[in-house]
Design an enzyme around this catalytic site. Sequence first.
Site, PDB file in Angstrom:
ATOM      1  N   GLY D 148      68.288  74.182  22.547  1.00  0.00           N
ATOM      2  CA  GLY D 148      68.267  73.317  21.880  1.00  0.00           C
ATOM      3  C   GLY D 148      67.192  74.481  20.955  1.00  0.00           C
ATOM      4  N   CYS D 149      67.626  74.096  19.494  1.00  0.00           N
ATOM      5  CA  CYS D 149      67.818  74.388  18.397  1.00  0.00           C
ATOM      6  C   CYS D 149      65.772  74.496  18.171  1.00  0.00           C
ATOM      7  CB  CYS D 149      67.735  74.086  17.194  1.00  0.00           C
ATOM      8  SG  CYS D 149      67.441  72.224  16.764  1.00  0.00           S
ATOM      9  N   TYR D 150      64.520  73.570  18.486  1.00  0.00           N
ATOM     10  CA  TYR D 150      63.710  74.050  18.556  1.00  0.00           C
ATOM     11  C   TYR D 150      63.175  74.633  19.547  1.00  0.00           C
ATOM     12  CZ  TYR D 150      62.043  70.539  14.786  1.00  0.00           C
ATOM     13  OH  TYR D 150      62.145  69.761  13.579  1.00  0.00           O
ATOM     14  N   GLU D 309      63.997  80.834  11.718  1.00  0.00           N
ATOM     15  CA  GLU D 309      65.778  81.036  12.051  1.00  0.00           C
ATOM     16  C   GLU D 309      67.028  79.639  12.207  1.00  0.00           C
ATOM     17  OE1 GLU D 309      65.752  79.083  16.402  1.00  0.00           O
ATOM     18  OE2 GLU D 309      65.822  77.436  15.587  1.00  0.00           O
TER      19      GLU D 309
END
Lengths: 343, 343, 343, 343
Positions: D148-150, D309
């Site tokens: 996932g992104c986080y 990011e």
Amino acid sequence: MIKVAVVGATGYTGVELLRILVQHPEVTIQMVTSRAEKGKAVSSVFPNLREHLELNFCDPDPKLLAACDLVFFATPHGTAMALVPELLAKGVKVIDLSADFRIKDAKLWAHWYGVNHTCPELLDEAVYGLPEINRELIKSASLIANPGCYPTAVQLGFIPLLKNNLVDPNSLIADVKSGVSGAGRKAAMGTLLCETSENFKAYAINGHRHQPEIVQGLNEQSDAPVNLTFMPHLVPMIRGIQASLYASLLNEDVNLQSLYEDFYQDEVFVDVMEAGNSPETRSVRGSNMCRIAITRSEGGDKVVILVAEDNLVKGAAGQAIQNMNIMYGFDEVLGLNIVSVLP
Amino acid sequence: MIKVAVVGATGYTGVELLRILVQHPEVTIQMVTSRAEKGKAVSSVFPNLREHLELNFCDPDPKLLAACDLVFFATPHGTAMALVPELLAKGVKVIDLSADFRIKDAKLWAHWYGVNHTCPELLDEAVYGLPEINRELIKSASLIANPGCYPTAVQLGFIPLLKNNLVDPNSLIADVKSGVSGAGRKAAMGTLLCETSENFKAYAINGHRHQPEIVQGLNEQSDAPVNLTFMPHLVPMIRGIQASLYASLLNEDVNLQSLYEDFYQDEVFVDVMEAGNSPETRSVRGSNMCRIAITRSEGGDKVVILVAEDNLVKGAAGQAIQNMNIMYGFDEVLGLNIVSVLP
Amino acid sequence: MIKVAVVGATGYTGVELLRILVQHPEVTIQMVTSRAEKGKAVSSVFPNLREHLELNFCDPDPKLLAACDLVFFATPHGTAMALVPELLAKGVKVIDLSADFRIKDAKLWAHWYGVNHTCPELLDEAVYGLPEINRELIKSASLIANPGCYPTAVQLGFIPLLKNNLVDPNSLIADVKSGVSGAGRKAAMGTLLCETSENFKAYAINGHRHQPEIVQGLNEQSDAPVNLTFMPHLVPMIRGIQASLYASLLNEDVNLQSLYEDFYQDEVFVDVMEAGNSPETRSVRGSNMCRIAITRSEGGDKVVILVAEDNLVKGAAGQAIQNMNIMYGFDEVLGLNIVSVLP
Amino acid sequence: MIKVAVVGATGYTGVELLRILVQHPEVTIQMVTSRAEKGKAVSSVFPNLREHLELNFCDPDPKLLAACDLVFFATPHGTAMALVPELLAKGVKVIDLSADFRIKDAKLWAHWYGVNHTCPELLDEAVYGLPEINRELIKSASLIANPGCYPTAVQLGFIPLLKNNLVDPNSLIADVKSGVSGAGRKAAMGTLLCETSENFKAYAINGHRHQPEIVQGLNEQSDAPVNLTFMPHLVPMIRGIQASLYASLLNEDVNLQSLYEDFYQDEVFVDVMEAGNSPETRSVRGSNMCRIAITRSEGGDKVVILVAEDNLVKGAAGQAIQNMNIMYGFDEVLGLNIVSVLP
């Protein structure tokens, strides 16, 4: 009806003072000063004031200022301290929205602001204008040091915990986020739309001037001195501060929701939200409200306090007018009963 | 003191009505209806109304509505026309912010809105609520068709030219730009932040529902029927409409600046700016003002009229309340003396 | 492999040149100059270039510049004309992204730019670098006057109509909208996020420097001189230009869609969209594409041409590199085959 | 040259995969699936892909998918797990960008995602695709659970500290901020421009699905289990994640700057910035880079790790393609050597 002046009214704090003051029923705006824009109609610089204010900018002539009851300083640091002693001597009251009188320790002030203080003898007399904490002192004050934007949010968030010795004073973390207007209205590359829009970052990572102000305020409410990790961030929006405050609970059995509701029950400009909510900055845009929510991290000892305010209102001009209302015995919400524009 | 209801108050026009009405000294908000949010506190949906409005959403029960003096409809098209006849019959006044009663020709309305009109007999009775043009009719109206956002800006911009036969009625071009709130508050992909932010485009290039409304309004003020090229654009911002209006002058010797100043000299919500200015949308954000500037293209026969308004205020809720003030004989600015928040 | 320099690379046009050039397979970036940032790593000013460019800013030393094959000027007006004669004399080719060589009439240039031209003798030699119109001349040029951002969009939109005598040359209206990056990267109050975000307005209403450049370009393609009403607007976004172009058709029976498709059929950087589309700026963000759509107003004689481009790419740096590719016989899309980032 | 399919390509992760894949020299895009948009040209939904991709959306027919070498799933959770077993059985490799295979404990997964896992037997086989930690396993994997992104940002930030036992594992706080694209491309009220622009708030305050994924990843690198306070916030911008990570140092004498530089010295997509910097999201917009900076709070035991990011690239599609490059033995940067567009 009191006569007021706004010194240095070309910044965002200045225009925000004017927006509120033009509709305040007990105030006449006597003078609006700006050396740079002298002679220009205020409404030509701030078109939202067309039809609402007919004054031109003028020089901050001390004699004319002395004819006012109250002078607001919305100036960069260093300006107020040059004029305030004379005004106070002549019986004029002052609310300084700059940082000049916020820090009691003149040396500490000089360290962070890079110049020596020219009237340190007034630092004790100045009342730190956080009404929820200092209302009694504000009533009789002649000189108000109006709190900074971050300090207002962080102090209102942490103080109920510190005052009740509920958290480890060494564990405080304030992850704070501000809209770009916090940087002021001045030609600068760093706050261009093209440099700040569609971007997010922490800034001032080597130290921010609001840190000593916050620590001073928290220490006054804490039995033991606090250690605070303070990290400001820039949000791609005009207005608003959101603070996520973290601390380690010493006692996990306290009902924090009730504690905050009780602590602020008489405060008209602090809204303790029901559990499960998260305050959003737009809900206080243009208003003097500070919203607070309390939450816990699962399975740990951390409490998280979420705070939202408008940096230019409760974090600056609105709080200044709240202080004025207290000083003059007006209803505290006079002129400040503003509904945020949403969306 | 009049009792009002707002039907369909979960949209942006609805919350804007509530923002203004909660501070209107002659109004009691009796009912706020929404089938979808029935039972919920209005302030839980619109957090800016916390501390300002204590009502819950309820069903639009006609009997309860009939107990009000005035009902505002802030609904999608098709809803008002189902309830209005009954309300009027019971002596309730109605201000409809939807499109249901704006177009006098029921067939033309059906063509653009895709359903048949269910009470075409009311179309003649309905007064088009553009106060600057129809103030006398509004005073005694029972049913107001509140103008659309683009139509308000385009009509206020073009009418002084048309009424004085100064331009070729076949030469009209309206290049209009709107913030995203014009699309309403509903789950939709096209108005997500990620789809609209950092983007600009023309839309509805095959025809926009506001075109027949504008043409109807312009034709009423023009000796010859107009031909209008109308091109709407979506601006990556929440609020505001800016219109750049172009027309070919028949007579180039007229002092257009004076003409506009004279035309609107008694209008408190139209601001004809000094020559050389360009009205910006933020200067009217949250306010009911419509600002207009007049300019000429060098060396040609074209006049350019620049107009700015807040699409949700002068283009919707504010104008509705202006109409209410006129209908009830209140001061026309009552509750509408709002200073825009800037920045 | 050619050696290039970028003079004045601290602006948005400069960083955009660098972004594209660092990935161009036939180019070595030899020098990146900036008097103000001399000695600093380019990537410290533009963090997107970390890992991609290892140079430091240096002075624009004419001797070192003369060792390059090609020099790009991304400077404010007035700088290129001081250095270009010497560089050309030494056999260096120049692509000037500033306005110094765009206008053939030195007096007209002086009128709009406020200084006298110091090398008017080069104005004839300079080739106006709009490849779709001047490709053959560009191939053998030594000095390219790279078009402005608005002029690229407006010319590509109007020229097919003018070249085919389809519209009244006196009827041209260009309602153009630009993101804030068009104002450049410099400390300025007017382009702060707080002054431009959540706002829309027309600007430069008394005349914009791109007007004479556009008119010159259109006149070259038109049998009769054009009269153009040109109205620029500022959009609250970083990048992108959208132009809505209006003209009166002389002959309404032409298939304009086919005409545009044919006109641009061999152009890799002009995309004539299918009928019914509206080009949006985000679809070309960061890319060298110019998208065009053609539409008609209902019942009138007006044609509307919608154009979208990235002001910093097809409107500046990308077009400059397209010109470079043509000058050096590279594939015209080399280094420019960029897919826009969406959303 | 490998043949790939993208399943569920109408979301932001999908279009981002396509943007990168169309320029990847070792990839042929064979199929792009979407039940909802079946038959439509992909470029009609994503206009940035005009001129770059000629495919139409089709159904995710398992037989056709089985003819590909590699299938990317860019679907909501629950979709991949229905198709993956069959594809793996047929020898097709899978990179799943959804959450279906990220959490090793099927019960924990079911708790957070609200449905039972339909192929828990694959959870062990699935390799968690964080290349900086699991590169060797990725090389030979058939099924990648793309992080996932986080979780990507938080793990890359905390792991060097945990792996070296430098911080109290009970003290971890992740104050994370995401652009709105993290919420996906779907009709929804909460992510309208009008609801998110000019606003900032914490969200998911009662628990976020990325928390168990992060904790699982951190625990694998820590001797003692961690306790993490995780607080996500929504930023009014399209793209980007910034994480401010806080922890209590056990040993304050370590040179953290060197430690991080050494830890990531061979990583091409992790940029440890020089001391004193703060990574900003725009510097990685559209790129696969993750930038990290290390700082300390004055006078306390806290370390602060700042991470930036692009949530859709290193936090999703870019990392997926990095994993693909590793799986197929391509140069790890192939197709990913992207320069961010700035501004």
